[in-house]
Write a protein that holds these residues in place. Structure first.
Motif, PDB file in Angstrom:
ATOM      1  N   PRO A 233       0.840  -1.196   0.000  1.00  0.00           N
ATOM      2  CA  PRO A 233       0.000   0.000   0.000  1.00  0.00           C
ATOM      3  C   PRO A 233       0.873   1.243   0.000  1.00  0.00           C
ATOM      4  O   PRO A 233       2.053   1.197   0.363  1.00  0.00           O
ATOM      5  CB  PRO A 233      -0.782  -0.129   1.314  1.00  0.00           C
ATOM      6  CG  PRO A 233       0.137  -0.906   2.211  1.00  0.00           C
ATOM      7  CD  PRO A 233       0.871  -1.861   1.320  1.00  0.00           C
ATOM      8  N   PRO A 234       0.311   2.395  -0.384  1.00  0.00           N
ATOM      9  CA  PRO A 234       1.105   3.632  -0.361  1.00  0.00           C
ATOM     10  C   PRO A 234       1.254   4.134   1.067  1.00  0.00           C
ATOM     11  O   PRO A 234       0.486   3.761   1.968  1.00  0.00           O
ATOM     12  CB  PRO A 234       0.261   4.599  -1.188  1.00  0.00           C
ATOM     13  CG  PRO A 234      -1.149   4.139  -0.945  1.00  0.00           C
ATOM     14  CD  PRO A 234      -1.067   2.634  -0.857  1.00  0.00           C
ATOM     15  N   PHE A 235       2.243   4.959   1.299  1.00  0.00           N
ATOM     16  CA  PHE A 235       2.364   5.668   2.567  1.00  0.00           C
ATOM     17  C   PHE A 235       1.481   6.906   2.489  1.00  0.00           C
ATOM     18  O   PHE A 235       1.536   7.658   1.514  1.00  0.00           O
ATOM     19  CB  PHE A 235       3.823   6.041   2.838  1.00  0.00           C
ATOM     20  CG  PHE A 235       4.713   4.850   3.040  1.00  0.00           C
ATOM     21  CD1 PHE A 235       4.550   4.015   4.136  1.00  0.00           C
ATOM     22  CD2 PHE A 235       5.718   4.549   2.130  1.00  0.00           C
ATOM     23  CE1 PHE A 235       5.369   2.908   4.322  1.00  0.00           C
ATOM     24  CE2 PHE A 235       6.540   3.446   2.312  1.00  0.00           C
ATOM     25  CZ  PHE A 235       6.363   2.619   3.405  1.00  0.00           C
ATOM     26  N   GLU A 236       0.675   7.106   3.501  1.00  0.00           N
ATOM     27  CA  GLU A 236      -0.250   8.238   3.507  1.00  0.00           C
ATOM     28  C   GLU A 236       0.494   9.519   3.876  1.00  0.00           C
ATOM     29  O   GLU A 236       0.988   9.659   4.995  1.00  0.00           O
ATOM     30  CB  GLU A 236      -1.385   7.973   4.486  1.00  0.00           C
ATOM     31  CG  GLU A 236      -2.244   6.757   4.129  1.00  0.00           C
ATOM     32  CD  GLU A 236      -2.992   6.922   2.816  1.00  0.00           C
ATOM     33  OE1 GLU A 236      -3.278   8.087   2.431  1.00  0.00           O
ATOM     34  OE2 GLU A 236      -3.268   5.900   2.156  1.00  0.00           O
ATOM     35  N   VAL A 237       0.575  10.433   2.932  1.00  0.00           N
ATOM     36  CA  VAL A 237       1.271  11.703   3.146  1.00  0.00           C
ATOM     37  C   VAL A 237       0.447  12.821   2.509  1.00  0.00           C
ATOM     38  O   VAL A 237      -0.338  12.579   1.595  1.00  0.00           O
ATOM     39  CB  VAL A 237       2.690  11.697   2.527  1.00  0.00           C
ATOM     40  CG1 VAL A 237       3.569  10.652   3.198  1.00  0.00           C
ATOM     41  CG2 VAL A 237       2.622  11.450   1.019  1.00  0.00           C
ATOM     42  N   PRO A 238       0.621  14.060   2.967  1.00  0.00           N
ATOM     43  CA  PRO A 238      -0.034  15.183   2.287  1.00  0.00           C
ATOM     44  C   PRO A 238       0.616  15.424   0.930  1.00  0.00           C
ATOM     45  O   PRO A 238       1.837  15.427   0.808  1.00  0.00           O
ATOM     46  CB  PRO A 238       0.209  16.363   3.241  1.00  0.00           C
ATOM     47  CG  PRO A 238       1.432  15.975   4.011  1.00  0.00           C
ATOM     48  CD  PRO A 238       1.382  14.486   4.162  1.00  0.00           C
ATOM     49  N   VAL A 239      -0.219  15.603  -0.081  1.00  0.00           N
ATOM     50  CA  VAL A 239       0.286  15.770  -1.445  1.00  0.00           C
ATOM     51  C   VAL A 239       0.331  17.248  -1.804  1.00  0.00           C
ATOM     52  O   VAL A 239      -0.678  17.950  -1.729  1.00  0.00           O
ATOM     53  CB  VAL A 239      -0.588  15.003  -2.451  1.00  0.00           C
ATOM     54  CG1 VAL A 239      -0.115  15.267  -3.882  1.00  0.00           C
ATOM     55  CG2 VAL A 239      -0.563  13.504  -2.150  1.00  0.00           C
ATOM     56  N   VAL A 240       1.516  17.709  -2.184  1.00  0.00           N
ATOM     57  CA  VAL A 240       1.701  19.077  -2.664  1.00  0.00           C
ATOM     58  C   VAL A 240       1.675  19.111  -4.184  1.00  0.00           C
ATOM     59  O   VAL A 240       1.069  19.986  -4.795  1.00  0.00           O
ATOM     60  CB  VAL A 240       3.030  19.662  -2.132  1.00  0.00           C
ATOM     61  CG1 VAL A 240       3.346  20.997  -2.788  1.00  0.00           C
ATOM     62  CG2 VAL A 240       2.977  19.806  -0.616  1.00  0.00           C
ATOM     63  N   ASP A 241       2.323  18.127  -4.817  1.00  0.00           N
ATOM     64  CA  ASP A 241       2.430  18.079  -6.280  1.00  0.00           C
ATOM     65  C   ASP A 241       2.624  16.620  -6.681  1.00  0.00           C
ATOM     66  O   ASP A 241       3.676  16.042  -6.409  1.00  0.00           O
ATOM     67  CB  ASP A 241       3.618  18.931  -6.738  1.00  0.00           C
ATOM     68  CG  ASP A 241       3.698  19.064  -8.254  1.00  0.00           C
ATOM     69  OD1 ASP A 241       3.066  18.266  -8.961  1.00  0.00           O
ATOM     70  OD2 ASP A 241       4.409  19.971  -8.730  1.00  0.00           O
ATOM     71  N   PRO A 242       1.631  15.986  -7.319  1.00  0.00           N
ATOM     72  CA  PRO A 242       1.741  14.561  -7.637  1.00  0.00           C
ATOM     73  C   PRO A 242       2.637  14.241  -8.825  1.00  0.00           C
ATOM     74  O   PRO A 242       2.996  13.074  -9.024  1.00  0.00           O
ATOM     75  CB  PRO A 242       0.289  14.165  -7.939  1.00  0.00           C
ATOM     76  CG  PRO A 242      -0.326  15.423  -8.466  1.00  0.00           C
ATOM     77  CD  PRO A 242       0.319  16.544  -7.697  1.00  0.00           C
TER      78      PRO A 242
END
Length: 309
Positions: A233-242
């Motif tokens: 699974p992905p690590f849950e982080v705040p996304v600024v720019d994908p």
């Protein structure tokens, strides 16, 4: 390409302030590997112009070997304009028709350029730039075989470069020539037909692939080999720019592969590098050093103090 990135949150058509950087799938991966402590060489072309000088200077600053890069006195350096927003579609505009990169030729792919390398990474973008660039890509794969290097391939489908039929015709066959495939779920469905999992297993049995890594729509990832299948699974982080996450994932995976790590560890490192990149603007700002990757991975998996003191 030279990247001109609009100020955060501002739509491209309204932006007045831009930040200069570098963009390009293979150069992003090279930068990721170099920062992680690996020797990396970039083979490509830029114009003999200020934009080309800036691109090569930034690649050198990351420790990338650009001794096999060419500067074209006639054709310009490609340009990418885009905006950046974490919660809406990002507008990306390419200006690379007739660029120096589109004129990459087989003559530039010399045996000396690949001497001693362990892995050659290429994406589907390069062969879609022109028929000449497609010939150069096929030559690159042939030279890699002669050098005893593994071929890593990421389709990196960009529909602005061609129709679905064009991608299937030009890039589809290259999947079967790769030892390591890193592809999006939708890309495998397009290029091979059917489900991505079935496509991955088909590449293992009918192609040259030893490992196929599928990046799914839900941001999970799966690695397939003859020995089995592993998921992450992905690590849950705040996304600024994908933008740049896929190239960062590839750099993280290849670093782990070069160091002989097993598939679960490689998936974890790839997901970690991608998670760091999406928290920063531009394609490469968030690419970590090996030490930063290890600290972040420990924090993600063990919940340790997020402040490095």
């Amino acid at each position: 390409m030279l990247l001109m990135l609009a100020e955060p949150g501002m739509p491209l058509e309204r932006a007045t302030h831009f930040r200069r950087s570098v963009a390009g799938a293979e150069s992003n991966v090279a930068a990721g590997l170099a920062r992680l402590g690996h020797w990396a060489r970039w083979i490509g072309r830029v114009g003999d112009d200020p934009a080309g000088e800036a691109v090569l200077r930034e690649l050198r600053a990351d420790g990338i070997d650009v001794s096999c890069a060419e500067m074209d006195p006639q054709a310009p350096t490609g340009l990418l304009l885009r905006d950046s927003h974490p919660h809406r579609a990002i507008d990306v505009q390419y200006y690379r028709g007739g660029s120096a990169a589109s004129l990459l030729s087989p003559a530039q792919i010399t045996p000396e350029a690949l001497a001693g390398v362990r892995v050659v990474h290429v994406t589907g973008i390069t062969p879609m730039l022109s028929e000449q660039a497609a010939q150069a890509t096929r030559t690159l794969i042939e030279r890699a075989r002669q050098a005893g290097a593994a071929v890593s391939f990421d389709p990196n489908v960009r529909r602005k470069l061609g129709t679905d039929h064009d991608w299937i015709r030009v890039v589809g066959p290259l999947l079967r020539e790769a030892d390591l495939v890193l592809a999006g779920e939708d890309e495998l469905e397009l290029l091979l037909g059917g489900g991505a999992g079935e496509g991955a297993k088909a590449l293992l049995t009918m192609g040259r692939a030893r490992t196929v890594v599928v990046k799914r729509r839900d941001h999970t990832a799966a690695a397939y080999t003859d020995a089995g299948q592993w998921e992450r699974p992905p690590f849950e982080v705040p996304v600024v720019d994908p933008v740049g996450a896929g190239d960062a994932f590839a750099a993280g995976w290849l670093s782990a592969w070069l160091r002989g790590l097993d598939e679960p560890s490689a998936l974890a490192e790839a997901a970690c590098v991608a998670a760091l990149v999406v928290q920063a603007p531009a394609d490469t700002d968030g690419l970590p050093t090996a030490a930063a990757r290890d600290r972040a991975l420990t924090g993600f998996t063990r919940g340790t103090d997020s402040v490095h003191r």
